[in-house]
Design a protein around this motif. Sequence first.
Motif, PDB file in Angstrom:
ATOM      1  N   LEU A  19     -24.767  88.269 -29.868  1.00 52.95           N
ATOM      2  CA  LEU A  19     -25.442  88.594 -30.318  1.00 52.95           C
ATOM      3  C   LEU A  19     -27.144  88.573 -29.295  1.00 52.95           C
ATOM      4  O   LEU A  19     -27.692  89.342 -28.392  1.00 52.95           O
ATOM      5  N   ALA A  20     -27.347  87.429 -29.553  1.00 47.81           N
ATOM      6  CA  ALA A  20     -28.889  86.921 -29.151  1.00 47.81           C
ATOM      7  C   ALA A  20     -28.828  86.933 -26.822  1.00 47.81           C
ATOM      8  O   ALA A  20     -29.613  87.380 -26.212  1.00 47.81           O
ATOM      9  N   SER A  21     -27.119  86.359 -26.980  1.00 50.51           N
ATOM     10  CA  SER A  21     -27.646  86.891 -25.627  1.00 50.51           C
ATOM     11  C   SER A  21     -27.254  88.059 -25.132  1.00 50.51           C
ATOM     12  O   SER A  21     -27.413  88.417 -23.979  1.00 50.51           O
ATOM     13  N   PHE A  22     -26.749  89.173 -25.912  1.00 47.33           N
ATOM     14  CA  PHE A  22     -26.397  90.582 -25.571  1.00 47.33           C
ATOM     15  C   PHE A  22     -27.087  91.085 -25.254  1.00 47.33           C
ATOM     16  O   PHE A  22     -27.712  91.951 -24.422  1.00 47.33           O
ATOM     17  N   THR A  23     -28.705  90.915 -26.524  1.00 45.62           N
ATOM     18  CA  THR A  23     -29.905  92.091 -26.776  1.00 45.62           C
ATOM     19  C   THR A  23     -31.041  91.542 -26.198  1.00 45.62           C
ATOM     20  O   THR A  23     -31.361  92.061 -26.080  1.00 45.62           O
ATOM     21  N   GLY A  24     -30.434  90.061 -25.533  1.00 42.27           N
ATOM     22  CA  GLY A  24     -32.265  89.398 -25.196  1.00 42.27           C
ATOM     23  C   GLY A  24     -32.710  88.872 -25.754  1.00 42.27           C
ATOM     24  O   GLY A  24     -34.284  89.053 -26.019  1.00 42.27           O
ATOM     25  N   SER A  25     -32.711  89.607 -27.560  1.00 42.03           N
ATOM     26  CA  SER A  25     -33.636  89.254 -28.660  1.00 42.03           C
ATOM     27  C   SER A  25     -33.456  88.338 -30.218  1.00 42.03           C
ATOM     28  O   SER A  25     -32.372  88.683 -30.547  1.00 42.03           O
ATOM     29  N   ASP A  27     -34.415  87.858 -32.751  1.00 38.97           N
ATOM     30  CA  ASP A  27     -34.803  88.729 -34.384  1.00 38.97           C
ATOM     31  C   ASP A  27     -33.174  89.772 -33.903  1.00 38.97           C
ATOM     32  O   ASP A  27     -33.041  90.533 -35.307  1.00 38.97           O
ATOM     33  N   ASP A  28     -33.451  90.927 -32.791  1.00 38.83           N
ATOM     34  CA  ASP A  28     -32.687  92.023 -33.175  1.00 38.83           C
ATOM     35  C   ASP A  28     -31.297  90.315 -33.443  1.00 38.83           C
ATOM     36  O   ASP A  28     -30.511  91.622 -34.319  1.00 38.83           O
ATOM     37  N   ALA A  29     -30.820  89.722 -32.720  1.00 42.08           N
ATOM     38  CA  ALA A  29     -29.736  89.590 -33.466  1.00 42.08           C
ATOM     39  C   ALA A  29     -29.162  88.998 -34.598  1.00 42.08           C
ATOM     40  O   ALA A  29     -28.298  89.485 -35.039  1.00 42.08           O
ATOM     41  N   ARG A 135     -35.228  78.750 -41.140  1.00 50.76           N
ATOM     42  CA  ARG A 135     -34.752  80.013 -41.435  1.00 50.76           C
ATOM     43  C   ARG A 135     -33.521  79.927 -40.771  1.00 50.76           C
ATOM     44  O   ARG A 135     -32.257  80.655 -40.442  1.00 50.76           O
ATOM     45  N   VAL A 136     -33.314  80.189 -39.068  1.00 47.39           N
ATOM     46  CA  VAL A 136     -32.084  81.174 -38.272  1.00 47.39           C
ATOM     47  C   VAL A 136     -31.303  80.351 -38.560  1.00 47.39           C
ATOM     48  O   VAL A 136     -30.484  81.032 -38.579  1.00 47.39           O
ATOM     49  N   VAL A 137     -31.447  78.846 -37.869  1.00 37.84           N
ATOM     50  CA  VAL A 137     -30.588  78.147 -37.991  1.00 37.84           C
ATOM     51  C   VAL A 137     -29.949  77.322 -38.953  1.00 37.84           C
ATOM     52  O   VAL A 137     -28.736  77.005 -39.240  1.00 37.84           O
ATOM     53  N   CYS A 138     -30.143  77.323 -39.756  1.00 37.85           N
ATOM     54  CA  CYS A 138     -30.352  75.619 -40.664  1.00 37.85           C
ATOM     55  C   CYS A 138     -29.899  77.139 -42.385  1.00 37.85           C
ATOM     56  O   CYS A 138     -29.527  76.983 -43.226  1.00 37.85           O
ATOM     57  N   GLY A 139     -30.272  78.079 -41.976  1.00 42.80           N
ATOM     58  CA  GLY A 139     -30.222  78.947 -43.323  1.00 42.80           C
ATOM     59  C   GLY A 139     -31.053  79.193 -44.727  1.00 42.80           C
ATOM     60  O   GLY A 139     -30.105  79.522 -45.568  1.00 42.80           O
ATOM     61  N   LEU A 140     -32.366  78.415 -44.295  1.00 42.01           N
ATOM     62  CA  LEU A 140     -33.081  78.042 -45.424  1.00 42.01           C
ATOM     63  C   LEU A 140     -33.929  79.199 -45.910  1.00 42.01           C
ATOM     64  O   LEU A 140     -34.296  80.041 -45.155  1.00 42.01           O
ATOM     65  N   ALA A 163     -43.840  82.332 -34.848  1.00 44.26           N
ATOM     66  CA  ALA A 163     -42.369  81.740 -34.395  1.00 44.26           C
ATOM     67  C   ALA A 163     -41.808  83.086 -33.152  1.00 44.26           C
ATOM     68  O   ALA A 163     -41.468  83.364 -31.380  1.00 44.26           O
ATOM     69  N   LYS A 164     -41.341  83.579 -34.088  1.00 45.99           N
ATOM     70  CA  LYS A 164     -40.219  84.744 -33.500  1.00 45.99           C
ATOM     71  C   LYS A 164     -41.205  85.711 -32.402  1.00 45.99           C
ATOM     72  O   LYS A 164     -40.872  86.740 -30.943  1.00 45.99           O
ATOM     73  N   ARG A 165     -42.681  85.949 -32.471  1.00 41.28           N
ATOM     74  CA  ARG A 165     -42.859  86.690 -31.820  1.00 41.28           C
ATOM     75  C   ARG A 165     -43.733  86.066 -30.294  1.00 41.28           C
ATOM     76  O   ARG A 165     -43.567  85.758 -28.845  1.00 41.28           O
ATOM     77  N   ALA A 166     -43.717  84.815 -30.888  1.00 45.52           N
ATOM     78  CA  ALA A 166     -44.381  83.929 -29.583  1.00 45.52           C
ATOM     79  C   ALA A 166     -43.416  83.194 -28.604  1.00 45.52           C
ATOM     80  O   ALA A 166     -42.617  83.381 -27.543  1.00 45.52           O
ATOM     81  N   LEU A 167     -41.707  83.108 -29.315  1.00 44.41           N
ATOM     82  CA  LEU A 167     -40.917  83.162 -27.999  1.00 44.41           C
ATOM     83  C   LEU A 167     -40.204  84.780 -27.329  1.00 44.41           C
ATOM     84  O   LEU A 167     -39.998  84.204 -26.126  1.00 44.41           O
ATOM     85  N   ALA A 168     -40.226  85.697 -28.404  1.00 40.07           N
ATOM     86  CA  ALA A 168     -39.874  87.113 -27.287  1.00 40.07           C
ATOM     87  C   ALA A 168     -41.401  87.118 -26.610  1.00 40.07           C
ATOM     88  O   ALA A 168     -40.767  87.609 -25.187  1.00 40.07           O
ATOM     89  N   GLU A 169     -42.064  86.824 -26.303  1.00 40.49           N
ATOM     90  CA  GLU A 169     -43.401  87.032 -25.588  1.00 40.49           C
ATOM     91  C   GLU A 169     -43.396  85.873 -24.539  1.00 40.49           C
ATOM     92  O   GLU A 169     -42.946  86.297 -22.831  1.00 40.49           O
ATOM     93  N   ALA A 170     -43.127  84.430 -24.725  1.00 42.30           N
ATOM     94  CA  ALA A 170     -42.950  83.495 -23.776  1.00 42.30           C
ATOM     95  C   ALA A 170     -41.650  83.511 -23.173  1.00 42.30           C
ATOM     96  O   ALA A 170     -42.071  83.477 -21.407  1.00 42.30           O
ATOM     97  N   ARG A 171     -40.415  84.015 -23.561  1.00 45.26           N
ATOM     98  CA  ARG A 171     -39.110  84.121 -22.759  1.00 45.26           C
ATOM     99  C   ARG A 171     -38.489  85.723 -22.120  1.00 45.26           C
ATOM    100  O   ARG A 171     -38.116  85.284 -21.243  1.00 45.26           O
ATOM    101  N   GLY A 172     -39.146  86.806 -23.419  1.00 44.42           N
ATOM    102  CA  GLY A 172     -38.838  87.685 -22.766  1.00 44.42           C
ATOM    103  C   GLY A 172     -37.699  88.041 -22.812  1.00 44.42           C
ATOM    104  O   GLY A 172     -36.973  89.527 -23.801  1.00 44.42           O
ATOM    105  N   ALA A 173     -36.684  87.286 -23.400  1.00 43.60           N
ATOM    106  CA  ALA A 173     -35.227  87.301 -23.426  1.00 43.60           C
ATOM    107  C   ALA A 173     -34.732  86.411 -24.088  1.00 43.60           C
ATOM    108  O   ALA A 173     -34.894  85.084 -23.795  1.00 43.60           O
TER     109      ALA A 173
END
Length: 420
Positions: A19-25, A27-29, A135-140, A163-173
């Motif tokens: 989903l991250a590959s598909f949506t580019g986000s 957070d959305d994934a 949080r996202v990968v390890c599920g804690l 972190a999510k905001r910085a990742l979206a702003e830095a990479r865009g997708a």
Amino acid sequence: MPLGTGEFEEAWPRIVRALASFTGSLDDAEEYAAEAVARAAAHERDGGRPIESYAAWCTSVAKRAWLDDVRRRTVERRLTPELARPEVGTASDPSEHTAMDADLSREGLDDRLALLFVACDEAISPASRMVLALRVVCGLTVPEIAGHLGVQETAAAARLTRAKRALAEARGAFHVPDAVERERRLPVVIACVAGMFTVAHRTVLDPADALADTGRQALSIADALVAAHPDDTEVRGLRAVIRLGLARRPGRVDRTGTGLALDEVDRSRWDTRLLRAGLDDATFAAGGDGRFAIEAAIAGLHSSAATFERTDWARIAELYGALEDRWPSPSVRVARLVATAQSRLVAGPAALGDVERELAALERDAPAYASRDASLALADLEWRTGRREPASARYRDLAEVVAVEPLRRFCLRRAGLTPP
């Protein structure tokens, strides 16, 4: 078919990555993956057709839901231009995602590792990277992450948002880093997997089932790391620590679910297959001198000792001193003091004065997790040197604040109280 034990842990990172590959986000994934999982549960509960591939079904449902929402938002923007443009990821050409996924498939990169390397982007501060990955990968959960890092829950939640905001702003997708980038991010990825196991080791002494076994999930990710970096001594040291910790886990509680002290453990219950595998990893890791090579050596000494009394506590204390030089941490300092105290116990309480003073300072000033460890260490030293009254009082106080049930029951037993 109904989701089997452990399948969710395997399916979730595959769904999120697709989903991250598909949506580019990212957070959305996460958001749409959670929605799809809920729909899958409702589908099976309501007697729908059996789901043959859980990951494929959820990915397909989530993609449709995301597209529906994007179309709806597009109409809203066209009809009501005065509305602010929502912060949503914009999908690029689907053929680009297909190509990227194909490249990663050829590399054989595990889905969870792909997400870990994404979360450990250099555009994010080191502290925020750790929170995002845990949080996202390890599920804690956020409380578990906060406890592990020794910060307030609000601070951990704020880091996650940043972190999510910085990742979206830095990479865009959504962007999975190439091999060179992954090599640079590897130390943080290793630390994240170690954090996942540390939380499991502290809080899940006797998991009820595979779904609750975060320790085994950490081992699975460590296996994937070794497959990707077989000659890295830090990666092998990480897996050694996890393997040896899991191998000794069966002896950590008794039949009533009460935690046991190290000298009470029945070592015949240890998993000999995992022990051998972990010691093999520790031997390989001994070629390095990083944090996890040293941790593997310490775990190896604990695991190879025939009895508690024959443990080489002096050598373990030396290794903790070396570890403290490379990775200063209150928890490492507590562990060094405990090992030092164990090596001096034969000399009696008088030989423990400086150690107990340092532990008392940590009990007072260290973050919550290290403060609790210092309290437990002080109580144990008082108990072993015959100072049972102050030890019982300390255990009684600990039982009021310890959240892990087997450990709480242990404290109550040492305090002379019966667990409810």
